[in-house]
Every structure is written in C-alpha cells, then in structure tokens.
Design an enzyme around this catalytic site. Structure first.
Site, mmCIF file in Angstrom:
data_model
loop_
_atom_site.group_PDB
_atom_site.id
_atom_site.type_symbol
_atom_site.label_atom_id
_atom_site.label_comp_id
_atom_site.label_asym_id
_atom_site.label_seq_id
_atom_site.Cartn_x
_atom_site.Cartn_y
_atom_site.Cartn_z
ATOM 1 N N SER A 107 0.700 -1.121 0.129
ATOM 2 C CA SER A 107 0.201 0.005 -0.011
ATOM 3 C C SER A 107 0.799 1.225 0.070
ATOM 4 O O SER A 107 2.028 1.237 0.509
ATOM 5 C CB SER A 107 -0.853 -0.010 1.348
ATOM 6 O OG SER A 107 -1.662 1.229 1.559
ATOM 7 N N TYR A 130 -2.445 5.720 -4.338
ATOM 8 C CA TYR A 130 -3.604 6.690 -3.981
ATOM 9 C C TYR A 130 -3.175 7.950 -4.979
ATOM 10 O O TYR A 130 -1.985 8.299 -4.918
ATOM 11 C CB TYR A 130 -3.737 6.973 -2.441
ATOM 12 C CG TYR A 130 -4.453 5.845 -1.718
ATOM 13 C CD1 TYR A 130 -5.595 5.524 -1.962
ATOM 14 C CD2 TYR A 130 -3.382 5.483 -0.643
ATOM 15 C CE1 TYR A 130 -6.286 4.553 -1.074
ATOM 16 C CE2 TYR A 130 -4.268 4.253 0.050
ATOM 17 C CZ TYR A 130 -5.509 4.037 -0.126
ATOM 18 O OH TYR A 130 -6.327 3.008 0.672
ATOM 19 N N THR A 156 -6.342 2.605 -6.522
ATOM 20 C CA THR A 156 -7.526 2.445 -5.776
ATOM 21 C C THR A 156 -8.280 3.690 -6.034
ATOM 22 O O THR A 156 -8.131 4.918 -6.245
ATOM 23 C CB THR A 156 -7.029 2.581 -4.151
ATOM 24 O OG1 THR A 156 -6.460 1.274 -3.750
ATOM 25 C CG2 THR A 156 -8.338 2.552 -3.394
ATOM 26 N N LYS A 252 -9.027 -0.769 -8.631
ATOM 27 C CA LYS A 252 -9.773 -1.458 -7.335
ATOM 28 C C LYS A 252 -10.645 -0.494 -6.574
ATOM 29 O O LYS A 252 -10.511 0.873 -6.576
ATOM 30 C CB LYS A 252 -8.569 -1.716 -6.116
ATOM 31 C CG LYS A 252 -9.165 -2.158 -5.034
ATOM 32 C CD LYS A 252 -7.780 -2.684 -4.195
ATOM 33 C CE LYS A 252 -8.307 -3.301 -2.860
ATOM 34 N NZ LYS A 252 -8.737 -1.954 -1.831
ATOM 35 N N HIS A 276 -14.030 -1.686 -0.405
ATOM 36 C CA HIS A 276 -12.791 -1.555 0.647
ATOM 37 C C HIS A 276 -13.133 -2.144 1.930
ATOM 38 O O HIS A 276 -12.965 -1.407 2.948
ATOM 39 C CB HIS A 276 -12.789 -0.060 0.613
ATOM 40 C CG HIS A 276 -11.423 0.777 0.834
ATOM 41 N ND1 HIS A 276 -10.795 1.101 -0.058
ATOM 42 C CD2 HIS A 276 -10.787 0.743 1.936
ATOM 43 C CE1 HIS A 276 -9.448 1.489 0.387
ATOM 44 N NE2 HIS A 276 -9.378 1.175 1.622
HETATM 45 C C1 HOC Z 1 -4.372 8.362 7.440
HETATM 46 C C2 HOC Z 1 -4.363 7.246 6.536
HETATM 47 O O1 HOC Z 1 -6.730 1.558 2.914
HETATM 48 C C3 HOC Z 1 -7.788 2.237 5.054
HETATM 49 C C4 HOC Z 1 -6.492 1.948 4.155
HETATM 50 C C5 HOC Z 1 -6.031 3.588 3.878
HETATM 51 C C6 HOC Z 1 -6.424 4.738 4.640
HETATM 52 C C7 HOC Z 1 -5.094 5.719 4.929
HETATM 53 C C8 HOC Z 1 -5.762 6.734 6.043
HETATM 54 O O2 HOC Z 1 -7.733 2.499 6.167
HETATM 55 O O3 HOC Z 1 -8.731 1.539 4.561
#
Ligand code: HOC
Length: 381
Positions: A107, A130, A156, A252, A276
């Site tokens: 990730s 992201y 994502t 995704k 998710h």
């Molecule tokens: C502050 C970070 O996929 C989730 C993850 C990523 C979220 C990042 C937040 O928690 O669902």
C-alpha cells in the site's frame, strides 16, 4: 497451545497479541459496519453442490492473474499500516507471499517503504497507488515503484475521501497515534508486539516521510495526509497514470456495472469489485453480491477480481464461480500477521489453499480453471 486450523483461529490470536487500536483499525468497518458484515455473511448464503464418483486425483489450484502464474487465485491486498499489526509487517507478508507463489501488494500507506520491501524480497511485488493532490509526489511514487521492479500497479478508486470509522475515532487512531493512558496500558499487555516494535526502526509511513518537503515525522505526516487524498480524481487521471506507469494496471474499488464498463474502456488489465472491506460507503452491497452483474457487464473485456469478506478457501471458490478470475485478501492475511508474523501469513495462505483444494474436489473439479456457476446450488443474487 492453540492448534491453528482456520482463519478465525488466527483472528482470535491476533486480537490477543496486537494492541487494540491497531487490531481495531484492521478489523472494523465504517459507520454501522453493515457492509463490513455483509461481505462475510453473503458468502455463507451461497450453497455448494457436492458431486460423487468423480475422479479427484491430480488436482491443481494454479492459474494466472493478469497473465502472472499464481499458486491459487488469491493475491494479498494492499492494506494500510500493515507494519503496525507486526513489526516489519509488509516485509514479512511479502516474503510469505513470495514463498507461497501468490502476489503481494504494497500500500501507499504502508509502514515499510517500496525500497524496504524490494530489498527484502527476490521477486517483483505489486504497488498500490492513491491519487494525492500533490501530483509530483504521485509521479515520484510511480517512478519509485518502477525502479523497484514492481510488476503491476493497483490504483485505488474508492478512497478519495475517508469513510467515518467510529472505532478509530474512539481509539485515537491517527497519525501520530494518541498515546492515551488506556492505549499505553493496553500496549503493555502485548509484550511480544512491543518488543518487535522496539527492534525495528520502521514505524513511520516509509513511502511518504522523507519523500515530501516538510514531511519528516508522524506529526507533519498527519497534517499532510489529511489534505492530500484528492477528491477530484477522475477517469482522466486513470489515463494519465496508465500512461506514466506503462505496465499492468489494476483498478480497485468498482461496485457498479456502469463504472466497470468505464474501467474496461480505460484499457486497464483488471478491475477489483470491492467496497474497501466495508470501510468506505456503509450501506453498499457486499462485494460478492455486486460481483455477478459486473462480471456480466464487462464479459472478457477486462479481468474481474473481487475482495471483501474472504475468510476461507470456500469463499475463493464461490467468488470464482460467480465470475471472479482472482481474489484479494486483506483481513485474512492481517490476522495471520498479527498472530504470528511471517509464519502466520504463511499459515493463512496454507489454510485458504487447503480449503480451496478440498472444496473444489467435493464439487467435482480437479482444476480451478474449470470451475463455474454450476458448483453453486442456487446462486443467490
Ligand atoms: C490516514 C491514512 O486503505 C484504509 C486504508 C488506507 C487509509 C489511509 C488513511 O484504512 O482503508
């Protein structure tokens, strides 16, 4: 001494060994958690048809996902903060996946960096992206993933804003995490976890800290991330990323046939039907419920995969029957990681594989590639 025979055993052990704020982060959904629960429950509603007097010798669960050979149609999903379930968590999970012969996805929001994982593994892994407002940072991330030899990019699409997760808010799960007295006392009851963390220097977001001007610790990271997920993400960005990356692309977070058709039209190699893990839009259908209509809408134009709720090899088989060429697992491997580190991830993969192989045989198949909807008694929509 607990004998571990199923994913639920690993979950229970992880719950005992991982501090509550990090365990809850992994094992929770948004708002009422109805979608999070439906992801698992809807798998149970699908019933299997047993066949008898069929030669079950010489079975194989091996197949391909976007042309890459896999020991079973399962890839490790990108999960945020994996290195907080266990010290060096991303490295341990990547190693377990590599040895087992399934893809590992790192990730953007990992603790270990792309370079850390590349240095600790011998085969290419996948990188999840992201889209941030700072597009120069996104370009640098893509370039770093290329330089590290990553063999696919997982983009994502469903987290440009964050679903409200009550447990995280209550536990003070933020960057940096709130070290309240209850949290510190809870951590003291998890000595194995604490020792692991003391023994590693990797406790921050390695893909970001030190790679953005002014972001050099957890506190500056927290401020930066809070404004960085870009709510303006569009299909034009998908095109830009595809071009910049130039390799296999997986999209995704698709839940609607209309978006699936756009994903297929974008020229991506695979799409992942995913909500998710029930962490974003609570009230959305389960991923397994959304899957058949999406598979039908895109036909063979793009590979269709799914994630969400997979806790057994039977679930992998059911997903395959309902149109998913591949699956991704999040919590199932995180429980293993939190419970027993690399050995736990290997255990999770072994459990899924054994269940998949046995169930496939009971349903009268010796090869995963021949499985279709006829293994289901009354496919439930
Ligand atoms: C502050 C970070 O996929 C989730 C993850 C990523 C979220 C990042 C937040 O928690 O669902």
């Amino acid at each position: 001494m607990t004998v571990i025979t199923c994913i639920e055993d690993l979950r229970r052990l992880a719950q005992r060994r991982v501090p509550r704020m990090f365990y809850d982060y992994a094992d929770s959904g948004s708002w009422t958690e109805s979608t999070y629960r439906a992801n698992e429950d809807d798998f149970r509603r699908q019933k299997l048809r047993q066949r008898v007097a069929v030669n079950m010798d010489g079975r194989s669960t091996a197949t391909t996902m976007i042309g890459q050979p896999v020991a079973m149609p399962v890839a490790i999903a990108p999960t945020g903060l994996t290195g907080m379930q266990h010290a060096d968590g991303e490295i341990l999970a990547a190693r377990a996946a590599e040895k087992f012969g399934v893809p590992f996805t790192l990730s953007t929001m990992s603790i270990c960096s792309i370079e850390d994982v590349a240095a600790a593994t011998t085969k290419p892994f996948w990188f999840q992206l992201y889209v941030m407002r700072d597009r120069a940072f996104v370009e640098r991330l893509i370039d770093r993933a290329k330089a590290a030899g990553c063999s696919a990019l997982v983009l994502t699409l469903d987290l440009q804003i964050l679903g409200q997760r009550h447990k995280d808010l209550k536990n003070g799960l933020s960057a940096p995490p709130k070290l309240t007295l209850p949290n510190l006392l809870d951590m003291m009851t998890k000595p194995r976890w604490c020792l692991g963390m003391l023994g590693t220097s990797r406790r921050g977001f390695g893909n970001i800290i030190g790679h953005v001007d002014g972001v050099d610790d957890m506190s500056s990271l927290g401020q930066w991330t809070a404004q960085q997920f870009d709510p303006r993400l569009s299909w034009a960005d998908v095109e830009w990323i595809k071009k910049r990356w130039g390799g296999p692309l997986i999209l995704k977070g698709v839940m609607e046939p209309e978006d699936a058709r756009l994903a297929a039209g974008s020229g991506a190699d695979a799409l992942v039907v995913s909500n998710h893990g029930g962490r974003q839009l609570d009230g959305a259908p389960s991923a397994i419920e959304a899957l058949p209509a999406i598979a039908e809408a895109v036909g063979r134009d793009i590979e269709v995969w799914m994630d969400g709720g997979i806790r057994s090899g039977q679930d992998v088989l059911k997903a395959r029957a309902l149109g998913a060429r591949g699956t991704m697992i999040g919590r199932a491997f995180l429980y293993g990681l939190g419970a027993m580190g690399e050995a736990g991830v290997t255990k999770a993969l072994e459990i899924l594989h054994k269940e998949l192989d046995l169930t496939m045989a009971f349903c009268g198949h010796t090869a995963i590639d021949t499985v279709d909807a006829r293994i289901l008694a009354h496919p439930v929509r």
